[in-house]
Write a protein that holds these residues in place. Structure first.
Motif, short mmCIF file in Angstrom:
data_model
loop_
_atom_site.label_atom_id
_atom_site.label_comp_id
_atom_site.label_asym_id
_atom_site.label_seq_id
_atom_site.Cartn_x
_atom_site.Cartn_y
_atom_site.Cartn_z
N ASN A 1 24.73 66.10 7.46
CA ASN A 1 24.22 66.64 6.20
C ASN A 1 24.54 68.12 6.02
OD1 ASN A 1 23.11 64.15 5.70
ND2 ASN A 1 21.11 64.70 6.47
N ALA B 1 19.10 61.09 2.29
CA ALA B 1 19.16 62.55 2.14
C ALA B 1 17.91 63.16 2.79
CB ALA B 1 19.24 62.93 0.67
N VAL B 2 18.07 64.32 3.36
CA VAL B 2 17.01 64.96 4.13
C VAL B 2 15.76 65.25 3.29
CG1 VAL B 2 16.41 67.03 5.44
CG2 VAL B 2 18.63 65.97 5.76
N TYR B 3 15.92 65.82 2.12
CA TYR B 3 14.77 66.31 1.37
C TYR B 3 14.16 65.29 0.42
CZ TYR B 3 16.45 70.64 3.31
OH TYR B 3 16.88 71.59 4.18
N LYS C 1 23.51 71.85 3.90
CA LYS C 1 22.24 72.59 3.81
C LYS C 1 21.31 72.00 2.76
CE LYS C 1 24.01 76.92 5.55
NZ LYS C 1 24.26 78.34 5.29
N GLY D 1 21.00 68.85 2.32
CA GLY D 1 20.51 67.60 2.86
C GLY D 1 21.36 66.38 2.56
N TYR D 2 22.57 66.60 2.03
CA TYR D 2 23.45 65.48 1.67
C TYR D 2 24.68 65.43 2.56
CZ TYR D 2 20.55 65.52 -2.49
OH TYR D 2 19.48 65.50 -3.34
#
Length: 68
Positions: A15, A53-55, A17, A19-20
């Motif tokens: 990912n 995705a992270v967020y 920064k 989150g992708y």
């Protein structure tokens, strides 16, 4: 992108920064020709289609459908 994939050292599931992953971002691209389609297909073959995705927790499919 194709050249980077040829090196086999690209981490298509890592990912950025925001989150992708490159795989997720590729799902947002509009494909204009067969060459671009082939490159996107290569990413899809190497990436984790279920990665989130992270967020916001979207998958590549979710991102693709939400952006038309």
């Amino acid at each position: 992108i194709s050249t980077l994939l040829d090196t086999k050292v690209c981490r298509v599931d890592e990912n950025n920064k925001a989150g992708y992953s490159p795989f997720m971002l590729a799902a947002l691209c509009s494909v204009k020709n067969e060459t671009e389609s082939a490159i996107i297909q290569r990413l899809f073959e190497r990436g984790n289609v279920n990665a989130k995705a992270v967020y916001h927790g979207q998958t590549a499919l979710m991102l693709s459908t939400s952006h038309g």
